[in-house]
Design a protein around this motif. Structure first.
Motif, PDB file in Angstrom:
ATOM      1  N   UNK A  41     -12.608  -0.602   8.169  1.00 47.58           N
ATOM      2  CA  UNK A  41     -12.069  -0.791   9.607  1.00 47.58           C
ATOM      3  C   UNK A  41     -10.804  -1.532   9.478  1.00 47.58           C
ATOM      4  N   UNK A  42     -10.117  -1.195   8.720  1.00 50.62           N
ATOM      5  CA  UNK A  42      -8.448  -1.923   8.804  1.00 50.62           C
ATOM      6  C   UNK A  42      -7.717  -1.411  10.006  1.00 50.62           C
ATOM      7  N   UNK A  43      -6.814  -2.451  10.274  1.00 49.64           N
ATOM      8  CA  UNK A  43      -5.814  -1.966  11.635  1.00 49.64           C
ATOM      9  C   UNK A  43      -4.844  -0.726  11.110  1.00 49.64           C
ATOM     10  N   UNK A  44      -4.397  -0.828   9.747  1.00 46.65           N
ATOM     11  CA  UNK A  44      -3.564   0.096   9.348  1.00 46.65           C
ATOM     12  C   UNK A  44      -2.072  -0.311   9.705  1.00 46.65           C
ATOM     13  N   UNK A  45      -1.701  -1.403  10.099  1.00 45.94           N
ATOM     14  CA  UNK A  45      -0.711  -2.026  10.325  1.00 45.94           C
ATOM     15  C   UNK A  45       0.603  -1.466   9.523  1.00 45.94           C
ATOM     16  N   UNK A  46       0.292  -1.949   8.205  1.00 41.85           N
ATOM     17  CA  UNK A  46       1.534  -1.508   6.896  1.00 41.85           C
ATOM     18  C   UNK A  46       1.691   0.089   7.078  1.00 41.85           C
ATOM     19  N   UNK A  47       0.790   0.735   7.032  1.00 40.42           N
ATOM     20  CA  UNK A  47       1.101   2.445   7.208  1.00 40.42           C
ATOM     21  C   UNK A  47       1.728   2.854   8.396  1.00 40.42           C
ATOM     22  N   UNK A  59      13.497  10.370  10.784  1.00 38.72           N
ATOM     23  CA  UNK A  59      12.866  10.985   9.705  1.00 38.72           C
ATOM     24  C   UNK A  59      11.575  11.596  10.176  1.00 38.72           C
ATOM     25  N   UNK A  60      11.037  12.260   9.438  1.00 41.73           N
ATOM     26  CA  UNK A  60       9.579  12.967   9.930  1.00 41.73           C
ATOM     27  C   UNK A  60       8.297  12.198   9.194  1.00 41.73           C
ATOM     28  N   UNK A  61       7.538  12.121  10.137  1.00 47.81           N
ATOM     29  CA  UNK A  61       6.162  11.447   9.770  1.00 47.81           C
ATOM     30  C   UNK A  61       5.665  12.279   8.512  1.00 47.81           C
ATOM     31  N   UNK A  62       5.664  13.473   8.430  1.00 50.19           N
ATOM     32  CA  UNK A  62       4.893  14.095   7.397  1.00 50.19           C
ATOM     33  C   UNK A  62       5.588  13.810   5.915  1.00 50.19           C
ATOM     34  N   UNK A  63       6.767  13.313   5.969  1.00 48.74           N
ATOM     35  CA  UNK A  63       7.425  12.855   4.637  1.00 48.74           C
ATOM     36  C   UNK A  63       6.928  11.390   4.365  1.00 48.74           C
ATOM     37  N   UNK A  64       6.769  10.628   5.236  1.00 48.81           N
ATOM     38  CA  UNK A  64       6.255   9.111   5.112  1.00 48.81           C
ATOM     39  C   UNK A  64       4.931   9.069   4.885  1.00 48.81           C
ATOM     40  N   UNK A  65       4.124   9.994   5.193  1.00 50.75           N
ATOM     41  CA  UNK A  65       2.546   9.803   5.201  1.00 50.75           C
ATOM     42  C   UNK A  65       1.901   9.588   3.882  1.00 50.75           C
ATOM     43  N   UNK A  66       2.403  10.294   2.683  1.00 50.59           N
ATOM     44  CA  UNK A  66       1.982   9.839   1.391  1.00 50.59           C
ATOM     45  C   UNK A  66       2.408   8.308   0.992  1.00 50.59           C
ATOM     46  N   UNK A  67       3.549   7.939   1.311  1.00 50.50           N
ATOM     47  CA  UNK A  67       3.973   6.783   1.134  1.00 50.50           C
ATOM     48  C   UNK A  67       3.074   5.491   1.882  1.00 50.50           C
ATOM     49  N   UNK A  68       2.984   6.021   3.133  1.00 48.81           N
ATOM     50  CA  UNK A  68       2.142   5.162   4.039  1.00 48.81           C
ATOM     51  C   UNK A  68       0.652   5.081   3.434  1.00 48.81           C
ATOM     52  N   UNK A  69       0.141   6.056   2.832  1.00 49.87           N
ATOM     53  CA  UNK A  69      -1.370   5.979   2.431  1.00 49.87           C
ATOM     54  C   UNK A  69      -1.128   5.046   1.175  1.00 49.87           C
ATOM     55  N   UNK A  70      -0.134   5.461   0.070  1.00 48.74           N
ATOM     56  CA  UNK A  70      -0.172   4.590  -1.021  1.00 48.74           C
ATOM     57  C   UNK A  70       0.057   3.513  -0.666  1.00 48.74           C
ATOM     58  N   UNK A  71       0.657   2.670   0.428  1.00 45.08           N
ATOM     59  CA  UNK A  71       0.848   1.358   0.659  1.00 45.08           C
ATOM     60  C   UNK A  71      -0.618   0.703   1.021  1.00 45.08           C
ATOM     61  N   UNK A  72      -1.280   1.616   1.770  1.00 44.39           N
ATOM     62  CA  UNK A  72      -2.656   1.077   2.464  1.00 44.39           C
ATOM     63  C   UNK A  72      -3.705   1.291   1.219  1.00 44.39           C
ATOM     64  N   UNK A  73      -3.395   2.111   0.205  1.00 40.46           N
ATOM     65  CA  UNK A  73      -4.359   1.796  -1.105  1.00 40.46           C
ATOM     66  C   UNK A  73      -4.031   0.453  -1.636  1.00 40.46           C
ATOM     67  N   UNK A  74      -2.695   0.196  -2.109  1.00 41.76           N
ATOM     68  CA  UNK A  74      -2.024  -0.935  -2.564  1.00 41.76           C
ATOM     69  C   UNK A  74      -2.571  -2.101  -1.704  1.00 41.76           C
ATOM     70  N   UNK A  75      -2.591  -2.294  -0.501  1.00 41.90           N
ATOM     71  CA  UNK A  75      -2.832  -3.513   0.471  1.00 41.90           C
ATOM     72  C   UNK A  75      -4.515  -3.669   0.177  1.00 41.90           C
ATOM     73  N   UNK A  76      -5.404  -2.610   0.108  1.00 46.26           N
ATOM     74  CA  UNK A  76      -6.556  -2.758   0.326  1.00 46.26           C
ATOM     75  C   UNK A  76      -7.135  -3.037  -1.343  1.00 46.26           C
TER      76      UNK A  76
END
Length: 293
Positions: A41-47, A59-76
């Motif tokens: 139930x995270x707010x996903x603020x960082x991604x 930029x395009x969100x498609x290019x940023x999505x893997x980076x955003x997901x990686x950040x959420x894994x590290x945050x979690x």
């Protein structure tokens, strides 16, 4: 309008997280524990910040999505470890039992380790399979430093060493700049780097991120004193119970509220340079300052 855009971004991120975590390897309990905390139930603020910063600079969100997901894994991962008995010893996270309460301490530690490693695996795979590998590597460097011994881990160590001690505003800010602010800043800079931002733009966004991260932590300390436990999903007053210094205990509640407003105004003033493109991040900055959880 803002709520709709934010919801769309969160849904987009959650879809990406789910795809990356569609793992069927053994041992099943490890991947179950990883997914348990990522989807608690995270707010996903960082991604959201990462993707929004990418879009801000064209930029395009498609290019940023893997980076955003990686950040959420590290945050979690950091949250799982932060909740452990050797750290903050919390029973609840986002209204649910913490990872070690469900899976035991050993599996929780390993699930956190796995999410940290998997975040960088995602980043490396994106770099290897992209024609923008240099930008991805630069983004990964920002994230690694923010998560490491000069960032989040350094802040966590200072947090532990400061328990049951009175510390001043300078040391408190150092702790939270590293423990919380570093990954928020890296999320914004990583997204902007993926979007192709130049050095001048990165400098502006670096200042914006520092104000935002500082305001975020002060607001957290305020909520720990006067928040709604049902909305926060955890017990209020946990910092006091654990003998931790906070901005509220050091500066007082009224000054802390004033400081959140001042920092938020400074952050938004930087976004004015981006015209209409900065409107979503302005609204997100206000939302983070006014949140009740």
């Amino acid at each position: 309008m803002f709520d709709d855009i934010l919801r769309e971004k969160i849904e987009y991120i959650n879809k990406g997280l789910n795809e990356f975590l569609s793992l069927t390897d053994r041992p099943e309990v490890l991947f179950e524990a990883m997914k348990y905390s990522v989807f608690a139930g995270g707010k996903r603020l960082r991604p959201v910040l990462c993707i929004s910063a990418c879009e801000l600079v064209g930029g395009n969100k498609e290019d940023a999505l893997p980076v955003a997901c990686a950040i959420e894994f590290i945050h979690t991962y950091s949250l799982i470890h932060d909740d452990l008995p050797a750290m903050d010893n919390d029973d609840l996270r986002r209204g649910k039992p913490t990872n070690h309460k469900v899976y035991g301490e050993a599996i929780a530690i390993l699930a956190g380790d796995a999410l940290l490693n998997y975040g960088f695996e995602v980043l490396i795979q994106q770099a290897l399979n992209s024609n923008k590998s240099q930008n991805i590597l630069k983004a990964a460097d920002e994230i690694a430093r923010a998560a490491g011994c000069r960032g989040m881990i350094a802040g966590q160590v200072v947090d532990l060493l400061s328990e049951n001690k009175e510390i001043g505003e300078y040391d408190l800010k150092f702790m939270h700049d590293h423990k919380t602010g570093a990954l928020i800043k890296a999320s914004i800079l990583a997204g902007a780097i993926i979007g192709g931002a130049d050095a001048a733009t990165l400098k502006k966004l670096s200042s914006y991120a520092e104000y935002l991260g500082f305001a975020f932590q002060v607001k957290d300390d305020i909520l720990d004193v006067q928040g709604d436990e049902a909305k926060l999903g955890k017990d209020i007053g946990s910092d006091i119970a654990n003998g931790k210094s906070t901005f509220v205990s050091v500066l007082g509640l009224q000054r802390s509220v004033e400081l959140v407003n001042e920092l938020t105004e400074k952050a938004i003033s930087i976004l004015n340079d981006f015209g209409n493109k900065g409107e979503f991040l302005k609204s997100l900055t206000k939302y983070m300052a006014e949140r009740d959880s």
